[in-house]
Design an enzyme around this catalytic site. Structure first.
Site, PDB file in Angstrom:
ATOM      1  N   LYS A 195      -0.605   4.697   5.106  1.00 24.52           N
ATOM      2  CA  LYS A 195      -1.569   3.935   5.665  1.00 24.52           C
ATOM      3  C   LYS A 195      -1.153   3.772   7.086  1.00 24.52           C
ATOM      4  O   LYS A 195       0.056   3.582   7.248  1.00 24.52           O
ATOM      5  CB  LYS A 195      -1.610   2.708   5.184  1.00 24.52           C
ATOM      6  CG  LYS A 195      -2.583   1.765   5.399  1.00 24.52           C
ATOM      7  CD  LYS A 195      -2.750   0.400   4.606  1.00 24.52           C
ATOM      8  CE  LYS A 195      -3.613  -0.603   5.049  1.00 24.52           C
ATOM      9  NZ  LYS A 195      -5.228  -0.082   5.164  1.00 24.52           N
ATOM     10  N   HIS A 200       0.718  -1.137   0.014  1.00 22.78           N
ATOM     11  CA  HIS A 200      -0.013   0.029  -0.025  1.00 22.78           C
ATOM     12  C   HIS A 200       0.803   1.192  -0.049  1.00 22.78           C
ATOM     13  O   HIS A 200       2.029   1.233   0.388  1.00 22.78           O
ATOM     14  CB  HIS A 200      -1.152  -0.069   1.272  1.00 22.78           C
ATOM     15  CG  HIS A 200      -2.165  -0.832   1.058  1.00 22.78           C
ATOM     16  ND1 HIS A 200      -2.172  -2.187   1.404  1.00 22.78           N
ATOM     17  CD2 HIS A 200      -3.462  -0.584   0.624  1.00 22.78           C
ATOM     18  CE1 HIS A 200      -3.172  -2.733   1.335  1.00 22.78           C
ATOM     19  NE2 HIS A 200      -4.008  -1.806   0.586  1.00 22.78           N
TER      20      HIS A 200
END
Lengths: 267, 267, 267, 267
Positions: C155, C151
């Site tokens: 995050k 990701h």
């Protein structure tokens, strides 16, 4: 010891380039026996001796070896290499155990034999060496770098030595260029999913049945990703580097540490 | 034209390195407006002018621009660059249309202004440029090389220009090193599954909804594979190269063609 | 509230299938505004209402909505869905906050309105749902399974919710089939390179600038590997699932939890 | 013929499930000798006979075989299987050459021996079979599908049989669901970079030294991609499917064509 036929074809072959006369030490071992076959298959190389533990090093001289490939054991490699250098034979060494002290002693000896070349390489996989090099070169141009290494599940260490070495090279290149560590907003990671931090670089170790040795360097910037992946499916891949070393060692006098010294990437 | 505040902080900032004063030409275009934002965000750069089609180039001088970024159109770029060079302003040029004749005229002009640097780059994606470079460098060490490029399905040409250029560089590197073409025993391929042959290198073009611009160079030898992949998810990635160019152009006098000239990979 | 033109074309369109009349709740939100556009673009769907926070639910009835898409907030979604069900309008719900208690109350209500369908889906990405499903189905046929999720670096949690859910499904499938945990000989891992153990499955979290949301399930057996990878480049991909839900909800009366209930994979 | 020790342990083992008694036909061939070892290693299976070309099929009966694995040649396989079925022995068949006529004759015979099971599988790689299945299942949910297969460079056909079969299944699934062919705006592809069109699906064949047999199905939709990749590193991977077949054939009476019939994916 198996001695190959003497080079009686010199007259007939006068017009073609002479083949390089190669001996393999540790020829009965796993890597050594691969090297024996690789030298046999390689164009321009001639296998003139295969020596095992009990064979005398004098056989190298008797066989007229020009290059010796040492794939023996840490306790034997230094004496083997010194013998070869003293007899003017170039060396390609894949045996481990060459600490700073040994290397220093070898440098002294090589200074007395200025035409002789020795290559000592911890990793003979051309692909792995290139992957490390490219990772380090690219590292300073991307905001983020992480490494994923994947191996068979019988491996006892994590991360792999190659991954740790790659992380060290990447970390060093980024620090030298003044690049900040990769951004990471993680606040909550109770089970350690973010992996290991090695020289400021995240390293993830996957263990999977069916795999051999694989590694990816992932480099990410705004809107783009660069991935450098090396797959080692079989140890036979090391032989490409051994043959390259045998071919090049004669034109690289002195000590070269690491196969990368022979990979002229011609910027 | 929007002119930024004048640099009145010189006294106070005497001890910190002065910011580079940057102007963007073509500032209302798609790439130009990205560049405006990228310069604004970049540390050490100061945006001093944003010029559109109707604005006078004199504004560059009035704003005290040290570097101009040209992201205009082929019909305007040569006059823009000549004006800048004549006024001692470095140029970073992403506009196409620089044929051999234009480049020759520019070299002549630059010879008269020895301190000025111009970078003309057909591709500002650092990742894409590195991927091409690494592919060419690695090409001679592997028996096989093929290229897979993947793009959105609205693309009208196959293969992509970047893939064709990579194949040319790979083919050239292999021929220079005396490496044979990749082996291929294919006898039966009625529908053309083996793709295009570009400079002796197979190139495969995938078109898939959801993708932007992606490319893999696959290099294979006995027992191993090296993969170099670049993913371009968004054109904004070009801005990394533009900012790098702006930072470096002042220390690269004369003409540099291609961003790779600024990527010192420090062998 | 924006009300679309009334469906006055019924006579003329008698011979073609009538379009499904769709309303979007939360139409001014990030996901809601994407849904508005997706419904507009989709063949066979007609957008009849876009409601924001202050709009009255009565507008759904006035507009003749047959399906309502709820992309609002946890505090509003239950009342919205109950209103719709009570008025015979099918629901496609992407809002979070549906705990067991709320689901129970909804089941009771649906029992009183037997023709009405409600789809509550925590993940509207068809690709992500298929990747999870295939991972769970394949899990028992391989000796090793590990998950790598990648990701953007902003995050805050690791591993991702999707990765944890996939690990749970994989672990459950393996236990149900009596398959042993993946083999792992690691003895020495001082920095935690082996990642997190979630339901007996190793999960690795990569964070890289340039990425959005990506996941790989790696399954390995003697001599082979199966990899299932999903890349989410843009949240717009969720709209494929929303449109699929809108098209199918009318023929799935009662409560369906999870988009997988609509993906008839036709064994 | 090598006959294993008789099962004299029946009394002592009364409380544990009896082992399945397995014979291998074609035991001296490349696949057959792998099967011999795989059966020996597998828990719950007991190897009771290994037959070569000259051995009498009566040995199957003498050895008390319950399942026979046929890895012989097209000219022998039908007689082998008929003999086994007539003697109430289940069959797992990896030999090719089973055309429609032979399959019809076998069905007739099996109707007379209702308890006997026969599995005829053209591909015993569980991973390859799952990859094909998942590709076909996912195909109708994505706007674009393409297939890339990668093999060693000594392969004479392109595309591979598995890729062609996958393309056929994908094409069939899309047509059945009324999904349009993948979009493709290519206008200019002078050298054929777009590869082969097989059942409306693009297939690309890569040939690379170092590889064995690999395949990727790439599925793309707006904002997302699903990739299903299978790597076959070694033919030994087929043995997982052979062992699975041996274990399951007793509970699948009648003819099953294709390993997928035994992979209960439990929707």
């Amino acid at each position: 010891m198996t001695e190959s036929t003497a080079p009686e074809t010199t007259d007939a072959a006068a017009s073609v380039p002479a083949e390089v006369r190669v001996a393999v030490l540790g020829a009965r071992g796993r890597m050594g026996s691969e090297a024996v076959q690789a030298v046999r298959r390689a164009e321009g190389l001639q296998l003139v001796a295969e020596l095992g533990r009990e064979d005398s090093l004098q056989a190298l001289v008797a066989a007229g070896a020009e290059v010796v490939v040492d794939l023996t054991v840490p306790s034997a490699t230094e004496a083997n290499v010194r013998f070869a250098v003293e007899h003017g034979i170039h060396c390609v060494v894949g045996t481990t155990g060459w600490d700073a002290e040994r290397l220093d002693r070898l440098e002294v000896l090589l200074a007395e034999h200025p035409g002789v070349g020795v290559l000592i390489a911890p990793n003979f996989s051309v692909g792995a060496v290139l992957a490390m090099r490219f990772s380090a070169q690219a590292a300073r141009f991307f905001e983020s770098v992480e490494i994923v290494e994947l191996h068979h599940p019988d491996k006892v260490d994590a991360p792999s030595g190659t991954a740790a070495r790659t992380a060290a090279l990447v970390g060093e290149a980024r620090r030298a260029a003044g690049v900040a560590p990769s951004p990471d907003a993680t606040e909550h990671d109770p089970a350690g999913a973010r992996g290991a931090l090695v020289d400021d670089v995240r390293v993830h170790s996957v263990r999977l049945r069916g795999l051999v040795a694989h590694q990816e360097t992932l480099l990410g910037g705004v809107g783009e990703q660069l991935t450098i992946r090396h797959d080692s499916f079989d140890r036979i891949s090391f032989m490409t580097g051994v043959v390259l070393g045998v071919r090049e060692v004669g034109s690289h006098p002195g000590l070269t540490h690491g196969l990368e010294g022979y990979l002229d990437l011609g910027l």
